[in-house]
Design a protein around this motif. Sequence first.
Motif, short mmCIF file in Angstrom:
data_model
loop_
_atom_site.label_atom_id
_atom_site.label_comp_id
_atom_site.label_asym_id
_atom_site.label_seq_id
_atom_site.Cartn_x
_atom_site.Cartn_y
_atom_site.Cartn_z
N THR A 4 0.86 -1.18 0.00
CA THR A 4 0.00 0.00 0.00
C THR A 4 0.89 1.23 0.00
OG1 THR A 4 -0.09 -0.08 2.41
CG2 THR A 4 -1.89 -1.12 1.23
N VAL A 5 0.75 2.02 -1.00
CA VAL A 5 1.58 3.21 -1.14
C VAL A 5 0.98 4.32 -0.28
CG1 VAL A 5 2.48 4.91 -2.76
CG2 VAL A 5 2.25 2.52 -3.47
N THR A 6 1.85 4.96 0.51
CA THR A 6 1.42 6.07 1.35
C THR A 6 2.09 7.35 0.87
OG1 THR A 6 3.24 5.77 2.91
CG2 THR A 6 1.21 4.51 3.34
N GLY A 7 1.59 8.46 1.33
CA GLY A 7 2.22 9.74 0.98
C GLY A 7 3.65 9.80 1.48
N VAL A 128 19.89 4.74 -2.00
CA VAL A 128 19.40 3.35 -2.01
C VAL A 128 18.67 3.05 -0.70
CG1 VAL A 128 20.14 0.93 -1.99
CG2 VAL A 128 21.12 2.52 -3.64
N MET A 129 19.22 3.53 0.42
CA MET A 129 18.58 3.33 1.71
C MET A 129 17.17 3.96 1.72
SD MET A 129 19.78 4.50 5.52
CE MET A 129 19.42 6.22 5.20
N LEU A 130 17.04 5.15 1.13
CA LEU A 130 15.73 5.79 1.06
C LEU A 130 14.76 4.99 0.19
CD1 LEU A 130 16.68 9.57 0.81
CD2 LEU A 130 15.62 8.40 2.74
N LEU A 131 15.24 4.43 -0.92
CA LEU A 131 14.37 3.61 -1.77
C LEU A 131 13.88 2.38 -1.01
CD1 LEU A 131 16.23 3.66 -5.22
CD2 LEU A 131 14.31 5.07 -4.47
N VAL A 132 14.79 1.72 -0.30
CA VAL A 132 14.40 0.54 0.48
C VAL A 132 13.44 0.93 1.60
CG1 VAL A 132 15.28 -1.27 2.02
CG2 VAL A 132 16.49 -0.74 -0.10
N GLU A 133 13.70 2.07 2.24
CA GLU A 133 12.81 2.53 3.31
C GLU A 133 11.42 2.86 2.77
OE1 GLU A 133 12.67 6.03 6.69
OE2 GLU A 133 14.61 5.29 6.01
N ALA A 134 11.35 3.44 1.58
CA ALA A 134 10.06 3.73 0.96
C ALA A 134 9.30 2.44 0.69
CB ALA A 134 10.24 4.52 -0.33
N ALA A 135 10.00 1.41 0.21
CA ALA A 135 9.36 0.12 -0.04
C ALA A 135 8.92 -0.52 1.26
CB ALA A 135 10.32 -0.81 -0.78
N HIS A 136 9.72 -0.36 2.31
CA HIS A 136 9.36 -0.91 3.63
C HIS A 136 8.12 -0.20 4.19
CE1 HIS A 136 9.66 -2.26 7.76
NE2 HIS A 136 9.79 -1.00 8.16
N ALA A 138 5.82 1.20 2.56
CA ALA A 138 4.66 0.88 1.75
C ALA A 138 4.27 -0.59 1.90
CB ALA A 138 4.95 1.19 0.28
N ASP A 139 4.94 -1.30 2.81
CA ASP A 139 4.65 -2.73 3.07
C ASP A 139 4.72 -3.55 1.78
OD1 ASP A 139 4.23 -2.35 5.83
OD2 ASP A 139 2.19 -1.65 5.43
N ILE A 140 5.74 -3.32 0.97
CA ILE A 140 5.89 -4.04 -0.29
C ILE A 140 6.52 -5.41 -0.02
CG2 ILE A 140 7.12 -4.06 -2.50
CD1 ILE A 140 6.62 -1.09 -2.68
N THR A 141 5.94 -6.41 -0.66
CA THR A 141 6.46 -7.77 -0.59
C THR A 141 6.83 -8.19 -2.00
OG1 THR A 141 5.00 -8.24 1.26
CG2 THR A 141 5.91 -10.13 0.09
N ILE A 142 8.06 -8.68 -2.19
CA ILE A 142 8.51 -9.13 -3.50
C ILE A 142 8.92 -10.59 -3.37
CG2 ILE A 142 10.21 -8.80 -5.33
CD1 ILE A 142 10.37 -5.87 -4.55
N PHE A 143 8.35 -11.44 -4.24
CA PHE A 143 8.62 -12.88 -4.23
C PHE A 143 8.39 -13.48 -2.85
CE2 PHE A 143 11.60 -11.31 -7.62
CZ PHE A 143 10.86 -11.80 -8.70
N GLY A 144 7.35 -13.01 -2.17
CA GLY A 144 6.99 -13.56 -0.87
C GLY A 144 7.84 -13.06 0.28
N ILE A 147 10.01 -6.40 2.42
CA ILE A 147 11.16 -5.51 2.34
C ILE A 147 11.34 -4.89 3.73
CG2 ILE A 147 12.15 -3.46 1.25
CD1 ILE A 147 11.73 -5.74 -0.70
N HIS A 148 12.52 -5.04 4.28
CA HIS A 148 12.84 -4.44 5.58
C HIS A 148 13.80 -3.28 5.36
CE1 HIS A 148 10.86 -7.65 7.78
NE2 HIS A 148 11.44 -8.51 6.95
N GLU A 149 13.75 -2.32 6.27
CA GLU A 149 14.64 -1.18 6.12
C GLU A 149 16.08 -1.59 6.42
OE1 GLU A 149 14.11 2.00 8.99
OE2 GLU A 149 13.09 0.61 10.30
N ILE A 150 17.02 -0.85 5.82
CA ILE A 150 18.44 -1.07 6.06
C ILE A 150 18.78 -0.34 7.36
CG2 ILE A 150 20.77 -0.64 5.21
CD1 ILE A 150 19.56 -0.56 2.37
#
Length: 183
Positions: A4-7, A128-136, A138-144, A147-150
């Motif tokens: 779920t993408v958030t602001g 890169v850390m910000l990209l991973v944090e944004a995915a975290h 947004a509760d993004i799951t890839i291949f099951g 994504i956790h923050e660095i």
Amino acid sequence: MDGTVTGQSLIILAGGLFLLYKSVSEIHNKLEGAAGQPVNGTGRSSFWHVIIQIVLLDIVFSFDSVLTAVGMVSFTDYGYVDAMSIMILAIVLAIMMMLFFSGPISAFINNHPTIQMLALSFLIPIGVMLLVEAAHLADITIFGKEIHEIPKGYIYFAIAFSLLVEWLNMKLFKRSRNKAKEK
């Protein structure tokens, strides 16, 4: 892939992409030169262009902290206006301090090209850390896999270690230059 993408995650994602773009393009310009600009760095950005970039970066980096602070503050204890005023004042003061110290820091970095390249290189893992944090966020799951923050400590350690090595290199260069002058 789901989430779920958030602001908040969108702002952090945009900040990460901006940092990656700016750092890679600046490193490329330093090494290869921009189209129509000399490689020696004599092409200067306009004052307001630099100020806008500083303010945007400050907003991106402080946005997560502001949201955390808003979540931690009990507005009923202090009143909504008082707590929000303090947060706004803190952000304004942080931006003013960045602008005040940007000149001396910029002069130091411009006088030490290896520090300049190191600073630009630091922006890549931070982006890169910000990209991973944004995915975290947004509760993004890839291949099951979620994504956790660095952990920021990893980035801070790498930066601190790199700065220590560069400081040692600067001391060594200064010592060898002084010995050459004595001869």
